[in-house]
Enzyme design. Structure first.
Site, PDB file in Angstrom:
ATOM      1  N   ASN A 108       0.821  -1.220   0.000  1.00  0.00           N
ATOM      2  CA  ASN A 108       0.000   0.000   0.000  1.00  0.00           C
ATOM      3  C   ASN A 108       0.856   1.272   0.000  1.00  0.00           C
ATOM      4  O   ASN A 108       0.362   2.346   0.305  1.00  0.00           O
ATOM      5  CB  ASN A 108      -0.988  -0.013   1.172  1.00  0.00           C
ATOM      6  CG  ASN A 108      -0.301  -0.225   2.514  1.00  0.00           C
ATOM      7  OD1 ASN A 108       0.918  -0.110   2.610  1.00  0.00           O
ATOM      8  ND2 ASN A 108      -1.074  -0.530   3.537  1.00  0.00           N
ATOM      9  N   ARG A 147       3.116   7.308  11.258  1.00  0.00           N
ATOM     10  CA  ARG A 147       2.581   6.780  12.508  1.00  0.00           C
ATOM     11  C   ARG A 147       2.326   7.928  13.471  1.00  0.00           C
ATOM     12  O   ARG A 147       3.163   8.851  13.575  1.00  0.00           O
ATOM     13  CB  ARG A 147       3.531   5.777  13.167  1.00  0.00           C
ATOM     14  CG  ARG A 147       3.535   4.395  12.536  1.00  0.00           C
ATOM     15  CD  ARG A 147       2.178   3.695  12.621  1.00  0.00           C
ATOM     16  NE  ARG A 147       2.166   2.402  11.966  1.00  0.00           N
ATOM     17  CZ  ARG A 147       1.700   2.157  10.731  1.00  0.00           C
ATOM     18  NH1 ARG A 147       1.199   3.147  10.009  1.00  0.00           N
ATOM     19  NH2 ARG A 147       1.712   0.942  10.236  1.00  0.00           N
ATOM     20  N   GLN A 205      -4.738   3.629  18.398  1.00  0.00           N
ATOM     21  CA  GLN A 205      -5.831   3.461  17.437  1.00  0.00           C
ATOM     22  C   GLN A 205      -6.755   2.366  17.921  1.00  0.00           C
ATOM     23  O   GLN A 205      -6.268   1.266  18.180  1.00  0.00           O
ATOM     24  CB  GLN A 205      -5.275   3.140  16.057  1.00  0.00           C
ATOM     25  CG  GLN A 205      -4.594   4.349  15.446  1.00  0.00           C
ATOM     26  CD  GLN A 205      -4.165   4.185  14.003  1.00  0.00           C
ATOM     27  OE1 GLN A 205      -3.633   5.107  13.408  1.00  0.00           O
ATOM     28  NE2 GLN A 205      -4.361   3.029  13.414  1.00  0.00           N
ATOM     29  N   HIS A 232      -7.588   5.907  10.054  1.00  0.00           N
ATOM     30  CA  HIS A 232      -6.434   5.327   9.350  1.00  0.00           C
ATOM     31  C   HIS A 232      -6.916   4.574   8.100  1.00  0.00           C
ATOM     32  O   HIS A 232      -7.259   3.399   8.167  1.00  0.00           O
ATOM     33  CB  HIS A 232      -5.712   4.381  10.305  1.00  0.00           C
ATOM     34  CG  HIS A 232      -4.374   3.942   9.831  1.00  0.00           C
ATOM     35  ND1 HIS A 232      -3.433   3.390  10.652  1.00  0.00           N
ATOM     36  CD2 HIS A 232      -3.798   3.983   8.602  1.00  0.00           C
ATOM     37  CE1 HIS A 232      -2.356   3.091   9.960  1.00  0.00           C
ATOM     38  NE2 HIS A 232      -2.547   3.436   8.703  1.00  0.00           N
TER      39      HIS A 232
END
Ligand code: NDP
Length: 400
Positions: A147, A285, A314, A333
């Site tokens: 990704n 991050r 998260q 995210h």
């Protein structure tokens, strides 16, 4: 027989989709550096469908069960009473995603004596205590490159979104307004600005390449310098450290992994050396930027905008300052989990599991920790240690 515990994000609130906006995906075979896309022997899912949520199961159930393995899929990952923690004691393999990370702290690893493989369905294995994995001989692997381009596209979108003041302008339309002056008093052109990337790995370099046609001045810092011909082609200015680079930049994009060297890098000290009114984009991050210091810099005007999709922990609790700070363009995210990316990382997980169960080597580029040491991509891009500290706070999201 192995027990595979897979932690995925929840299905859509309206239920698992029955149809999709598009019928197919572009056919890709290689990433920009020539690395091939995942090459599992077969897949049991349709490309372009929702695979990253609980009902999607990364398309793994049929394959695993046909080979005699057990698969547990859950989104319930935080706190001692979570399904994840209850299933850990006899888990052989844990699969988790950076988007909805099942934090594998040293304490949790100690509760999982059979655990041998921690597989990241995506890129970025900082939700796993790498030091504890090294000490316990657990293999940590991720689907390198799956990704990276997805994220680089998102970074360009977020830079333009902030600099051109897109989100507030969109909101004026939704509110029924036509308030042009309100929209443009914070709107600029990107052209001519100085844009710097912290790291020029797969994502960072893709961002720099995508920004080149915008006629900006490009800067970067990295632990390893890019080849001279790449620097020349893109007109890059190299800086030894982030601290050297950021005072020159109008826009900074963070594209380094989270590890002990990068944790809390963008704190008040570093942000105070940036140009007043700089923009900071962080899709790497959340923990690389100090949450209170970023919010304070937006309040004071030191930063004109902050955008990204990564938080810590998260999911972030309701009172996380990044939900309410001014001039932000935060999303959950999502950048690395487009349907296109999901197809690649689901196939990559299948490839890694096929190798693992057959006792064949996993591709070197997928390895983060192996044989009691950092290996493959991990040896190049990470440093040993633990970045999971404080992750138990994620349980506060459930309580609201
Ligand atoms: P790469 O491994 O290709 O690139 C990472 C780069 O960061 C490497 O060039 C590495 O340097 C560099 N680096 C490491 N430490 C430092 C440091 N202290 N200072 C400067 N540079 C440093 O990974 P990707 O580009 O594919 O991904 C990068 C990160 O982006 C991932 O680790 C992950 O955290 C995040 N990510 C986020 C996603 C999302 O959905 N938001 C999805 C995918 C990734 P070198 O190797 O030269 O030593």
């Amino acid at each position: 027989m192995a027990k595979v515990v897979c932690v995925l994000y929840d299905d859509p609130v309206e239920g698992y989709p029955e149809s999709y906006a598009r019928d197919d995906l572009p056919k890709l075979t290689h990433y920009p550096d020539g690395q091939t896309l995942p090459t599992p022997k077969a897949i049991d899912f349709q490309a372009g469908t929702l695979l990253g949520s609980v009902s999607g199961e990364l398309g793994l159930r049929r394959y695993l069960e046909a080979n005699g393995h057990a698969l547990v899929v859950t989104s319930d990952k935080d706190g001692p009473d979570s399904v994840f923690e209850r299933e850990l004691p006899d888990a052989d393999v844990v699969i988790s995603q950076p988007f909805w990370p099942a934090y594998l702290t040293a304490e949790r690893i100690a509760k999982a004596p059979k655990l041998k493989l921690a597989l990241t369905a995506g890129i970025g294995s900082d939700h796993v205590d790498l030091q504890a994995s090294i000490e316990r001989g657990i293999t940590v692997a991720e689907v390198t490159y799956c990704n990276s381009i997805s994220v680089s596209e998102h970074v360009v979108m977020m830079i333009l979104g902030l600099v051109r003041n897109y989100i507030p302008s969109y909101q004026w339309v939704v509110k029924g307004g036509w308030n042009i002056a309100d929209c443009v008093t914070r709107s600029y052109d990107l052209e001519g600005m100085h844009v710097g990337s912290v790291a020029a790995g797969r994502i960072g370099l893709a961002v720099l390449k995508r920004l080149k046609p915008f006629d900006v001045h490009l800067h970067y810092t990295d632990r390893h310098r890019l080849p001279e011909e790449v620097e020349k082609e893109l007109g890059l200015t190299f800086h030894e450290t982030a601290a050297d680079m950021v005072p020159h930049c109008d826009v900074v994009t963070i594209n380094a992994p989270l590890h002990p060297e990068t944790e809390n890098l963008f704190n008040a000290d570093l942000i105070s050396t940036m140009k007043r009114g700089a923009y900071l984009i962080n899709t790497a991050r959340g923990k690389i930027a100090n949450r209170e210091d970023v919010a304070a810099a937006l309040e004071s005007g030191q930063l004109a905008g902050y955008a990204g999709d990564v938080w810590f922990p998260q999911p972030p609790p309701q009172d996380h300052p990044w939900r309410s700070m001014p001039y932000h363009g935060m999303t959950p995210h999502t950048s690395g989990t487009s349907l296109s990316a999901q197809t690649r990382y689901a196939a990559g997980c299948r490839e890694i599991l096929e190798c693992w169960f057959a006792g064949e080597p996993i591709r070197e580029e997928y390895l983060i920790v192996d044989g009691g040491r950092l290996a493959g991509t991990g040896a190049h891009s990470y440093s040993a240690g633990d970045a999971t500290g404080g992750s138990a706070e994620a349980a506060r999201f459930k309580k609201g």
